[in-house]
Design a protein around this motif. Structure first.
Motif: not given
Length: 431
Positions: A67, A71, A74-75, A77, A125, A129, A134-136, A139-140
């Motif tokens: 999280e 997560l 993420q914008p 969040y 969640r 994503c 949706a993970l850049d 984030a990956q």
């Protein structure tokens, strides 16, 4: 530097990469739940010593990690439970306060059911994503780091609950259905000579390299390793019993000063989980007869070092160990075999065996940075580098380590008095 999703997936740290990040994520998260399944809610909140954590906390903290680090990128969040943030932060001071480690066993609330619901919500969640791509890249990367992090906590869940259940006067088994760790005959140990050489140690910084590696494994660099010899296998229970019978725990000349003080204070007379008759040991399957051929385990570095001195040998440096392991496949008795205990394995006496799995092997090397070490950027940089003081390096993984998690360059570390991990030793000597 831009890293493609395919390259990140290749760096997931498994021998066979899954088809998608979602599959990899789901597999690791399900494995944690399977390890916790034999535990009651009462079991799951036990904390038997400050160094260990309750199983419930492990389940929550690993979810907090995803999280916070995935997560949370993420914008817009917003955390699921803002008031839980400090409860399940471990030591990331740059993020915010953390509940005291030694007091994690006091967290009866949130309940186990609430923690499991939290895990499910985080998984839902993350799944959304991943499904939406949706993970850049950052984030990956954090997701893959989180999977490796969760595998570490899977091993800790096992070692921590073993200590907790052993501390109960009833000393119940974690699982009554665990099969005996049937051993081969260990055979006589022999020395394997290695010439003086310059070797490449460590791994290139991740994620630019082809496989996952923690920041403490890099940068890859050259080391002069003097001529030496390594034992072809880990030390066995029978061999360690000879050390005990010869008065090894009564001879201060064999021990480091701090180790002798620990021995006296803790009244150590044998490895953790052995009975005083030196005939049985407590396992995750309950009390069982001591297998003389199996690798000795649950030793602290002080014990391993003293035993090596008694044997007229020493512990290997981490560079000697890695140079030998680099030519071996990282296969062995890991948690996935289902034994959850070390076992002797037959093999070619002229080659090193059991470098991976069974027991973590203490080395003579203090845990410190490699030349040019750089921690991961941001708060994730608190993961390893801040512990490079007062710890010794262990190598190779154990019977509680998930398969595919370790490699030749993997550096584990614990204080020299730590005994509750599946830790043993392999002898070394100068040429």
């Amino acid at each position: 530097m831009q890293i493609s999703s395919a390259a990140l997936l290749k760096a997931s740290g498994t021998a066979t990469a899954p088809a998608t990040l979602a599959e990899r994520y789901g597999r690791v998260r399900r494995a944690s739940m399977a390890l916790a399944a034999p535990l009651s809610a009462e079991d799951a909140m036990l904390q038997s010593m400050p160094d260990a954590s309750p199983a419930k906390w492990h389940l929550a903290h690993t979810s907090w990690f995803f999280e916070q680090f995935v997560l949370g990128l993420q914008p817009g969040y917003r955390p699921l439970h803002p008031h839980w943030q400090a409860l399940f932060n471990s030591y990331y001071q740059s993020i915010g306060p953390a509940h005291a480690r030694a007091r994690r066993g006091l967290l009866s609330r949130p309940t186990l059911a609430q923690v499991l619901e939290y895990r499910a919500q985080v998984d839902e969640r993350i799944g959304r994503c991943l499904h939406a791509d949706a993970l850049d890249e950052p984030a990956q990367r954090h997701l893959l780091l989180g999977l490796q992090h969760e595998q570490q906590h899977q091993e800790l869940l096992l070692t921590d609950i073993k200590h907790a259940l052993w501390s109960n006067p009833l000393q119940p088994a974690y699982r009554d259905d665990l099969p005996p760790a049937a051993s081969d005959a260990a055979g006589s140990a022999c020395w394997l000579p290695f010439p003086e050489r310059i070797v490449e140690i460590g791994a290139p910084p991740w994620p630019a390299n082809a496989g996952f590696a923690y920041d403490n494994e890099s940068p890859r660099h050259r080391v002069l390793v003097p001529a030496h010899a390594l034992a072809n296998r880990p030390l066995s229970n029978a061999e360690y019993r000879a050390f005990i019978d010869d008065g090894g725990y009564r001879e201060p000349l064999l021990w480091m000063n701090d180790g002798w003080a620990q021995l006296q204070a803790g009244q150590w007379r044998h490895p953790l989980y052995w009975d005083d008759a030196l005939e049985r040991e407590y396992t995750l399957g309950g009390w069982r007869a001591l297998d003389p051929d199996a690798p000795v385990c649950h030793l602290g570095w002080y014990e391993a070092d003293a035993c090596a001195r008694w044997a007229g040998a020493r512990l290997p440096t981490e560079f000697e160990w890695e140079a030998a392991a680099a030519a071996c496949a990282p296969a062995g008795n890991f948690a996935d075999t289902g034994l959850l205990h070390p076992a002797a394995q037959a093999g070619d006496a002229g080659r090193p065996r059991q470098l991976f799995g069974d027991v973590w092997e203490w080395t003579a090397s203090a845990y410190g940075p490699y030349p040019g070490f750089r921690p991961l950027p941001g708060s994730a940089g608190e993961y390893n580098g801040k512990f490079m003081c007062g710890q010794q390096v262990l190598r190779g993984g154990s019977c509680a380590t998930p398969a595919g998690h370790v490699r030749a360059s993997y550096r584990n570390f614990f204080p020299p008095a730590a005994r509750w991990q599946f830790s043993g030793l392999r002898l070394a000597r100068d040429a």
